[in-house]
Motif scaffolding. Structure first.
Motif, PDB file in Angstrom:
ATOM      1  N   ALA A 109     -23.411  19.486 -30.385  1.00 39.81           N
ATOM      2  CA  ALA A 109     -24.462  20.484 -30.611  1.00 39.81           C
ATOM      3  C   ALA A 109     -23.842  21.872 -30.715  1.00 39.81           C
ATOM      4  O   ALA A 109     -22.962  22.229 -29.927  1.00 39.81           O
ATOM      5  CB  ALA A 109     -25.475  20.449 -29.469  1.00 39.81           C
ATOM      6  N   VAL A 110     -24.332  22.657 -31.663  1.00 39.06           N
ATOM      7  CA  VAL A 110     -23.789  23.991 -31.890  1.00 39.06           C
ATOM      8  C   VAL A 110     -24.901  25.045 -31.799  1.00 39.06           C
ATOM      9  O   VAL A 110     -26.057  24.763 -32.137  1.00 39.06           O
ATOM     10  CB  VAL A 110     -23.057  24.057 -33.263  1.00 39.06           C
ATOM     11  N   MET A 128     -20.452  22.874 -20.753  1.00 41.07           N
ATOM     12  CA  MET A 128     -21.015  23.158 -22.069  1.00 41.07           C
ATOM     13  C   MET A 128     -20.838  24.627 -22.423  1.00 41.07           C
ATOM     14  O   MET A 128     -20.603  25.466 -21.567  1.00 41.07           O
ATOM     15  CB  MET A 128     -22.534  22.870 -22.084  1.00 41.07           C
ATOM     16  N   THR A 129     -21.030  24.906 -23.713  1.00 33.97           N
ATOM     17  CA  THR A 129     -21.184  26.265 -24.190  1.00 33.97           C
ATOM     18  C   THR A 129     -22.387  26.272 -25.119  1.00 33.97           C
ATOM     19  O   THR A 129     -22.963  25.224 -25.417  1.00 33.97           O
ATOM     20  CB  THR A 129     -19.909  26.808 -24.872  1.00 33.97           C
ATOM     21  N   SER A 130     -22.774  27.450 -25.560  1.00 34.79           N
ATOM     22  CA  SER A 130     -23.926  27.604 -26.445  1.00 34.79           C
ATOM     23  C   SER A 130     -23.924  29.033 -26.973  1.00 34.79           C
ATOM     24  O   SER A 130     -23.116  29.861 -26.545  1.00 34.79           O
ATOM     25  CB  SER A 130     -25.235  27.363 -25.682  1.00 34.79           C
ATOM     26  N   VAL A 157     -19.840  17.438 -27.114  1.00 33.99           N
ATOM     27  CA  VAL A 157     -19.135  18.550 -27.745  1.00 33.99           C
ATOM     28  C   VAL A 157     -20.144  19.645 -28.021  1.00 33.99           C
ATOM     29  O   VAL A 157     -21.160  19.410 -28.687  1.00 33.99           O
ATOM     30  CB  VAL A 157     -18.461  18.111 -29.066  1.00 33.99           C
ATOM     31  N   THR A 158     -19.877  20.842 -27.508  1.00 33.35           N
ATOM     32  CA  THR A 158     -20.757  21.978 -27.774  1.00 33.35           C
ATOM     33  C   THR A 158     -19.938  23.149 -28.302  1.00 33.35           C
ATOM     34  O   THR A 158     -18.755  23.273 -27.994  1.00 33.35           O
ATOM     35  CB  THR A 158     -21.532  22.407 -26.506  1.00 33.35           C
ATOM     36  N   SER A 159     -20.588  23.980 -29.092  1.00 34.13           N
ATOM     37  CA  SER A 159     -19.921  25.130 -29.697  1.00 34.13           C
ATOM     38  C   SER A 159     -20.873  26.321 -29.703  1.00 34.13           C
ATOM     39  O   SER A 159     -22.093  26.155 -29.769  1.00 34.13           O
ATOM     40  CB  SER A 159     -19.479  24.781 -31.116  1.00 34.13           C
ATOM     41  N   PHE A 168     -15.038  23.084 -33.880  1.00 32.97           N
ATOM     42  CA  PHE A 168     -16.121  22.163 -33.518  1.00 32.97           C
ATOM     43  C   PHE A 168     -15.938  20.823 -34.235  1.00 32.97           C
ATOM     44  O   PHE A 168     -15.965  19.757 -33.613  1.00 32.97           O
ATOM     45  CB  PHE A 168     -17.455  22.818 -33.893  1.00 32.97           C
ATOM     46  N   CYS A 169     -15.700  20.871 -35.541  1.00 35.26           N
ATOM     47  CA  CYS A 169     -15.518  19.649 -36.333  1.00 35.26           C
ATOM     48  C   CYS A 169     -14.263  18.887 -35.916  1.00 35.26           C
ATOM     49  O   CYS A 169     -14.274  17.652 -35.827  1.00 35.26           O
ATOM     50  CB  CYS A 169     -15.491  19.977 -37.824  1.00 35.26           C
ATOM     51  N   GLU A 170     -13.192  19.608 -35.642  1.00 32.88           N
ATOM     52  CA  GLU A 170     -11.959  18.968 -35.167  1.00 32.88           C
ATOM     53  C   GLU A 170     -12.204  18.215 -33.865  1.00 32.88           C
ATOM     54  O   GLU A 170     -11.736  17.088 -33.685  1.00 32.88           O
ATOM     55  CB  GLU A 170     -10.850  20.010 -34.960  1.00 32.88           C
TER      56      GLU A 170
END
Length: 186
Positions: A109-110, A128-130, A157-159, A168-170
């Motif tokens: 989630a981004v 997490m991050t956001s 995975v959070t961005s 993020f994709c990596e």
């Protein structure tokens, strides 16, 4: 980017997704060999939000009613303010996200999309991050919020924002290639 041949990824979105947060992961993950389906409650097309105005339409590959987490390796949740706000009141969308998590598959989630992780209970006990404006929502849900471009916690995975989409994709590719995340106790 790691090879994602024979991997299937579902991107769940509705009208108002942040344009780059759907298109960049879609294109990068497809470029790495994955099959990527855009899934929405609506059929036909959904329209993105591009920074400060409506963006371009994107073709919906499958409707929410026609998919199962069983058929995919990961789910990607684009942000923007509108998209996750609409999806977090959609019981079928929330159930699908929870099923990915319960099956120990990658959930990514981004930006504002961590709202969906809050709504499903996935955030509790996770690193997490956001996007900064929902930081307190994430903390209030019991997550350990980090001011980092990308955070991974056992398949979650959070961005923070669109500027971090390459990393993020990596990280999504890396987590998919690790396989199921069997030790997810918070």
């Amino acid at each position: 980017m790691q090879n994602l041949q024979n991997k299937k990824i579902l991107i769940l979105a509705t009208n108002g997704f942040e344009q780059s947060e759907l298109e960049v992961p879609r294109d990068k993950l497809r470029g790495a060999g994955a099959t990527v389906d855009i899934v929405s409650p609506e059929s036909g097309e959904i329209t993105g939000w591009d920074t400060d105005d409506w963006g371009e339409a994107v073709k919906v590959d499958k409707t929410l009613d026609s998919v199962s987490a069983d058929d995919y390796d990961a789910i990607v949740l684009p942000g923007g303010q509108i998209n996750p706000d609409l999806l977090r009141v959609n019981d079928k969308a929330l159930a699908l996200i929870k099923t990915f998590w319960e099956q120990k598959k990658v959930v990514a989630a981004v930006c504002h999309a961590p709202w969906l992780l809050v709504e499903t209970g996935i955030a509790k006990g996770r690193k997490m991050t956001s996007f900064n404006s929902i930081k307190q929502d994430v903390i209030n849900a019991g997550a350990h919020w980090e001011d980092s471009p990308v955070v991974a916690d056992q398949g979650l995975v959070t961005s923070r924002n669109p500027g971090d989409l390459d990393a993020f994709c990596e990280k999504i590719a890396e987590e998919i290639n690790e396989g199921k995340h069997l030790s997810r106790a918070a």
